[in-house]
Each structure stands twice: as C-alpha cells, then as structure tokens.
Scaffold this motif. Structure first.
Motif, PDB file in Angstrom:
ATOM      1  N   UNK A  32      18.344  40.725  50.657  1.00 57.56           N
ATOM      2  CA  UNK A  32      17.350  41.781  50.460  1.00 57.56           C
ATOM      3  C   UNK A  32      16.880  41.922  49.013  1.00 57.56           C
ATOM      4  N   UNK A  33      17.760  41.765  48.035  1.00 56.90           N
ATOM      5  CA  UNK A  33      17.393  41.998  46.629  1.00 56.90           C
ATOM      6  C   UNK A  33      17.651  40.824  45.700  1.00 56.90           C
ATOM      7  N   UNK A  34      18.786  40.187  45.881  1.00 58.42           N
ATOM      8  CA  UNK A  34      19.263  39.198  44.918  1.00 58.42           C
ATOM      9  C   UNK A  34      18.282  38.099  44.618  1.00 58.42           C
ATOM     10  N   UNK A  35      17.572  37.646  45.628  1.00 58.26           N
ATOM     11  CA  UNK A  35      16.602  36.576  45.411  1.00 58.26           C
ATOM     12  C   UNK A  35      15.552  36.993  44.382  1.00 58.26           C
ATOM     13  N   UNK A  36      15.176  38.273  44.379  1.00 58.06           N
ATOM     14  CA  UNK A  36      14.143  38.730  43.444  1.00 58.06           C
ATOM     15  C   UNK A  36      14.650  38.674  42.004  1.00 58.06           C
ATOM     16  N   UNK A  37      15.897  39.091  41.784  1.00 59.30           N
ATOM     17  CA  UNK A  37      16.455  39.024  40.433  1.00 59.30           C
ATOM     18  C   UNK A  37      16.615  37.572  39.979  1.00 59.30           C
ATOM     19  N   UNK A  41      14.626  35.837  36.753  1.00 62.89           N
ATOM     20  CA  UNK A  41      15.340  35.080  35.723  1.00 62.89           C
ATOM     21  C   UNK A  41      14.791  33.654  35.621  1.00 62.89           C
ATOM     22  N   UNK A  42      14.680  32.962  36.775  1.00 64.10           N
ATOM     23  CA  UNK A  42      14.190  31.585  36.751  1.00 64.10           C
ATOM     24  C   UNK A  42      12.717  31.519  36.350  1.00 64.10           C
ATOM     25  N   UNK A  43      11.931  32.475  36.823  1.00 61.38           N
ATOM     26  CA  UNK A  43      10.509  32.490  36.487  1.00 61.38           C
ATOM     27  C   UNK A  43      10.273  32.634  34.995  1.00 61.38           C
ATOM     28  N   UNK A  44      11.061  33.482  34.345  1.00 59.94           N
ATOM     29  CA  UNK A  44      10.924  33.670  32.895  1.00 59.94           C
ATOM     30  C   UNK A  44      11.486  32.464  32.145  1.00 59.94           C
ATOM     31  N   UNK A  45      12.686  31.999  32.550  1.00 62.08           N
ATOM     32  CA  UNK A  45      13.327  30.870  31.865  1.00 62.08           C
ATOM     33  C   UNK A  45      12.503  29.585  31.984  1.00 62.08           C
ATOM     34  N   UNK A  46      12.011  29.311  33.187  1.00 62.59           N
ATOM     35  CA  UNK A  46      11.285  28.058  33.435  1.00 62.59           C
ATOM     36  C   UNK A  46       9.773  28.211  33.280  1.00 62.59           C
ATOM     37  N   UNK A  47       9.345  29.405  32.912  1.00 61.41           N
ATOM     38  CA  UNK A  47       7.918  29.709  32.707  1.00 61.41           C
ATOM     39  C   UNK A  47       7.086  29.427  33.964  1.00 61.41           C
ATOM     40  N   UNK A  49       5.044  31.432  36.320  1.00 67.18           N
ATOM     41  CA  UNK A  49       4.440  32.753  36.376  1.00 67.18           C
ATOM     42  C   UNK A  49       4.445  33.396  37.749  1.00 67.18           C
ATOM     43  N   UNK A  50       4.060  32.636  38.774  1.00 64.99           N
ATOM     44  CA  UNK A  50       3.982  33.220  40.121  1.00 64.99           C
ATOM     45  C   UNK A  50       5.335  33.721  40.605  1.00 64.99           C
ATOM     46  N   UNK A  51       6.410  33.003  40.216  1.00 63.10           N
ATOM     47  CA  UNK A  51       7.750  33.372  40.659  1.00 63.10           C
ATOM     48  C   UNK A  51       8.156  34.716  40.052  1.00 63.10           C
ATOM     49  N   UNK A  52       7.927  34.880  38.762  1.00 59.70           N
ATOM     50  CA  UNK A  52       8.277  36.126  38.080  1.00 59.70           C
ATOM     51  C   UNK A  52       7.408  37.280  38.580  1.00 59.70           C
ATOM     52  N   UNK A  53       6.130  37.009  38.855  1.00 63.12           N
ATOM     53  CA  UNK A  53       5.230  38.077  39.322  1.00 63.12           C
ATOM     54  C   UNK A  53       5.612  38.579  40.711  1.00 63.12           C
ATOM     55  N   UNK A  54       5.867  37.654  41.624  1.00 65.23           N
ATOM     56  CA  UNK A  54       6.238  38.061  42.989  1.00 65.23           C
ATOM     57  C   UNK A  54       7.538  38.861  42.964  1.00 65.23           C
ATOM     58  N   UNK A  55       8.511  38.388  42.204  1.00 65.72           N
ATOM     59  CA  UNK A  55       9.794  39.094  42.121  1.00 65.72           C
ATOM     60  C   UNK A  55       9.621  40.458  41.454  1.00 65.72           C
ATOM     61  N   UNK A  58       8.096  42.842  43.978  1.00 67.17           N
ATOM     62  CA  UNK A  58       9.092  43.222  44.983  1.00 67.17           C
ATOM     63  C   UNK A  58      10.096  44.224  44.418  1.00 67.17           C
ATOM     64  N   UNK A  59      10.572  43.985  43.208  1.00 66.55           N
ATOM     65  CA  UNK A  59      11.538  44.909  42.592  1.00 66.55           C
ATOM     66  C   UNK A  59      10.864  46.254  42.321  1.00 66.55           C
TER      67      UNK A  59
END
Length: 126
Positions: A32-37, A41-47, A49-55, A58-59
């Motif tokens: 329910x939540x962990x995938x978003x966190x 983390x991965x979206x910011x570390x690996x740059x 953008x879409x991954x960090x925005x979707x998460x 959701x958060x």
C-alpha cells in the motif's frame, strides 16, 4: 490498572508482536505505501522524474484526511495472514474475537446515536 485490563493488554501486545503477523503487516505496508517511498528514493537518486512525481502524488493522497489506507493495510494483513499462515489459529482467533467486540461496540454506539437523534427530532417537532 486492574488485573483484567493488564491481562487484555498483555494478550494484545503478544498477538501484535507475533512474527507472522508482523511479516504480513510489513508486506501489506509495502503493497500500500512502501512502493511509493522506494519510488521517491529511486526517482531522486536515478533522476527519473516520472517515478518521483507519481510517488509524490500518491504520498500526498495518503496524507489527506479522507484516505483509508490504514484500514486497507490492516485488511490486506489479515488476508495475507490467512493465506500464508493458515495454521496460526491463535492469532486468527484473537483477531476474530476483537473484530466481533469492535462490531458490537460500533452497533451499540450507533443505536445510542439513533435514539438520541430520534429524541431531538421529536422535541423539535412539538
């Protein structure tokens, strides 16, 4: 604190600290939540953008007052406990007992509310 209250608290503590239940709660939290966190983390570390925005979106929804994520996490935990550990009769029995008690308490409060509302409506109509 009374002996009855102490006994109930010890029973609840032991059932909640049950390793099988903790595993199921952890898995359901990841669902329910962990995938978003992880995505943030991965979206910011690996740059990415879409991954960090979707998460992030959701958060943001998770922190809204109308989100029922906690109830969903508990329901998934109980489902996983029943599927992964069907022989854990103690924890399942305890969950059934406490769910019945909560249902009865909810019905009692609802009945009390209906009676109070009925009295108020009756007094306004006179």
């Amino acid at each position: 604190m009374s002996k009855k209250t102490q006994k109930m608290l010890i029973t609840v503590r032991n059932s909640l600290l049950n390793p099988r239940l903790l595993l199921c709660v952890g898995l359901s939290w990841i669902i329910t939540n962990g995938w978003a966190y992880i995505f943030i983390f991965l979206g910011i570390k690996l740059r990415i953008g879409w991954m960090a925005k979707i998460a992030g979106i959701y958060i943001g929804i998770l922190y809204s007052p109308l989100c029922v994520e906690g109830i969903l996490t508990i329901a998934i935990s109980i489902f996983l406990l029943k599927k992964l550990f069907p022989d854990d009769k103690y924890t399942l029995k305890l969950l059934n007992v406490y769910s019945r008690k909560l249902k009865l308490e909810f019905k009692r409060k609802l009945q009390k509310y209906k009676i109070k509302k009925h009295k108020n409506n009756k007094s306004h109509s006179e």
